[in-house]
Design a protein around this motif. Structure first.
Motif, PDB file in Angstrom:
ATOM      1  N   PRO A 258      -6.657 -13.251  -7.084  1.00  9.40           N
ATOM      2  CA  PRO A 258      -7.184 -11.880  -7.158  1.00  9.40           C
ATOM      3  C   PRO A 258      -8.191 -11.624  -6.045  1.00  9.40           C
ATOM      4  O   PRO A 258      -8.967 -12.507  -5.678  1.00  9.40           O
ATOM      5  CB  PRO A 258      -7.844 -11.831  -8.534  1.00  9.40           C
ATOM      6  N   ILE A 261     -10.988  -5.281  -4.614  1.00  3.90           N
ATOM      7  CA  ILE A 261     -10.138  -4.095  -4.543  1.00  3.90           C
ATOM      8  C   ILE A 261     -10.464  -3.210  -3.340  1.00  3.90           C
ATOM      9  O   ILE A 261      -9.661  -2.365  -2.949  1.00  3.90           O
ATOM     10  CB  ILE A 261     -10.236  -3.254  -5.829  1.00  3.90           C
ATOM     11  N   SER A 266      -6.558  -6.911   0.274  1.00  2.93           N
ATOM     12  CA  SER A 266      -6.474  -7.150  -1.168  1.00  2.93           C
ATOM     13  C   SER A 266      -5.290  -6.479  -1.834  1.00  2.93           C
ATOM     14  O   SER A 266      -4.803  -6.951  -2.861  1.00  2.93           O
ATOM     15  CB  SER A 266      -7.757  -6.659  -1.853  1.00  2.93           C
ATOM     16  N   GLN A 267      -4.815  -5.387  -1.279  1.00  2.00           N
ATOM     17  CA  GLN A 267      -3.838  -4.579  -1.998  1.00  2.00           C
ATOM     18  C   GLN A 267      -2.553  -5.336  -2.301  1.00  2.00           C
ATOM     19  O   GLN A 267      -1.989  -5.236  -3.387  1.00  2.00           O
ATOM     20  CB  GLN A 267      -3.520  -3.308  -1.211  1.00  2.00           C
ATOM     21  N   ASN A 270      -3.142  -7.956  -5.176  1.00  2.00           N
ATOM     22  CA  ASN A 270      -3.403  -7.293  -6.446  1.00  2.00           C
ATOM     23  C   ASN A 270      -2.148  -6.604  -6.977  1.00  2.00           C
ATOM     24  O   ASN A 270      -1.920  -6.568  -8.188  1.00  2.00           O
ATOM     25  CB  ASN A 270      -4.558  -6.302  -6.296  1.00  2.00           C
ATOM     26  N   LYS A 274      -0.170  -7.190 -10.572  1.00  2.00           N
ATOM     27  CA  LYS A 274       0.266  -6.106 -11.451  1.00  2.00           C
ATOM     28  C   LYS A 274       1.754  -6.193 -11.745  1.00  2.00           C
ATOM     29  O   LYS A 274       2.221  -5.748 -12.791  1.00  2.00           O
ATOM     30  CB  LYS A 274      -0.076  -4.749 -10.805  1.00  2.00           C
ATOM     31  N   PRO A 279      -2.224 -14.728 -11.873  1.00  7.02           N
ATOM     32  CA  PRO A 279      -3.470 -14.835 -11.110  1.00  7.02           C
ATOM     33  C   PRO A 279      -4.060 -16.239 -11.236  1.00  7.02           C
ATOM     34  O   PRO A 279      -4.062 -16.820 -12.329  1.00  7.02           O
ATOM     35  CB  PRO A 279      -4.378 -13.790 -11.770  1.00  7.02           C
TER      36      PRO A 279
END
Length: 387
Positions: A258, A261, A266-267, A270, A274, A279
């Motif tokens: 993780p 944000i 990071s996108q 992450n 999702k 993680p």
């Protein structure tokens, strides 16, 4: 004609089809060997109906004698050529839809059949935090005997290779160019170390330059050599996500660290989480997924194992069917039955079926009850344990 090494036929085919093709599977389904396919010639190849004009031209104009010359040249360079006919060819690669016809190797390929292998990939523009996470997780995994696979790029790849080397472990670097190409010379000494403690691998022959289109094709091999792929920092559009997609297509596990944000790197990770990637924050989060597959290599007992192995030179025996957790109140008889057969080590649903004499739907319903009570931990691949 002088004697031709069987590997030369694979080199000839790889040259004609190009990296990443899956057409060799169709050829081998129709011909007893590549040698027979070669000898049939253009008329037979045309009748197959699935070769492009470019491929047909290459099949016809580049001979197996030229492939033999390339094979001899590789040996002079100290590169080993491994093909699917060789015992050294990793079984993990045989399982993917488009396995390479030939691998050029400098160093020694580890035994992927009897050791866990994890690829660690991520952005070249890694943060200090990301590099630290990749290096630390690779270090701890390598200490446990896990093979670390990555791509030799700057950033996360470099940190992963360094962590494995610092642990005295084994790491494999899969390149998107010829092994002898002048690629990222700042990492030349690291690649030399990898060749001594693992292997440099490429499906591209010597002197192939590192053009951008090679690397996405190369990524399927990184994923293919690994039971699971860990992504550490990746933007929304990233080559690391291509590797993760290959892993999913190949039926392998995907993990992600993780990330902040608000970070530009990071996108991607992450979004993976999702979408269902597990993680992780440490090596143990990965190792616990494979304790059943490699029980003699991985033993998890709350962090004390490393000290026990170091002090005693042995792995302690696991206690079987010891359930110290109190049975939750107000659960069904099915849930009680399943709970009695759960252990600290993950148990596959087929084992629970055999022990409980219950069908899959009843076991899954019982597992759901236990999850709501906090009395079970779930893993990928239909495995469950005590929390």
């Amino acid at each position: 004609m002088s004697e031709i090494d069987p590997r030369a036929y694979w080199l000839w085919l790889q040259h004609a089809l190009g990296a990443g093709s899956s057409k060799q599977n169709r050829i081998l389904a129709s011909y007893p060997s590549l040698q027979v396919f070669y000898q049939e010639g253009k008329e037979s190849w045309l009748l197959e109906g699935y070769f492009t004009p470019k491929e047909l031209h290459a099949l016809e104009t580049w001979s197996v004698e030229q492939a033999q010359a390339l094979l001899d040249y590789c040996e002079k360079l100290g590169q080993t050529v491994i093909t699917p006919d060789d015992a050294e060819y990793p079984d993990l690669l045989r399982e993917i839809p488009n396995p390479p016809c030939a691998l050029f190797v400098k160093g020694k390929l580890p035994d992927f059949s009897h050791r866990l292998s994890i690829s660690i990939v991520g952005t070249r523009k890694a943060t200090a935090t990301g590099r630290g996470a990749a290096r630390s997780i690779a270090f701890e995994l390598a200490k446990k005997g896990v093979i670390i696979v990555s791509g030799g790029a700057l950033g996360i790849d470099t940190a992963a290779h360094q962590g494995a080397l610092q642990a005295g472990g084994t790491t494999v670097c899969v390149l998107g160019c010829g092994i002898d190409a002048e690629y990222l010379m700042v990492n030349a000494s690291m690649r030399d170390a990898i060749a001594l403690h693992g292997a440099l691998v490429s499906e591209y022959p010597p002197q192939t330059q590192p053009i951008s289109s090679n690397f996405p094709i190369r990524n399927r091999i990184i994923a293919g050599l690994s039971v699971g792929t860990l992504v550490v920092e990746a933007a929304a559009r990233s080559g690391s996500l291509i590797t993760a997609d290959f892993a999913l297509d190949q039926g392998r596990d995907v993990f992600a660290v993780p990330a902040d944000i608000f970070s530009p790197v990071s996108q991607g990770v992450n979004n993976l989480i999702k979408s269902g990637a597990k993680p992780v924050s440490c090596a143990e989060d990965i190792l616990e997924e494979y304790s059943e597959l490699f029980p003699e290599k991985i033993y998890l007992d709350g962090g004390k194992t490393n000290d026990m192995i170091k002090d005693n030179g042995m792995i302690p025996k696991k206690q079987e069917n010891v359930n110290y957790l109190q049975e939750p109140a107000d659960i069904s008889d099915d849930a009680k039955t399943v709970f009695r057969f759960l252990e600290k080590q993950p148990v596959h649903i087929e084992v629970l079926q055999e022990k409980t004499k219950m069908n899959t739907s009843r076991i899954l319903a019982a597992i759901t009850e236990l999850e709501l009570s906090g009395a079970v931990k779930t893993y990928s691949g239909g495995r469950y344990s005590l929390p």
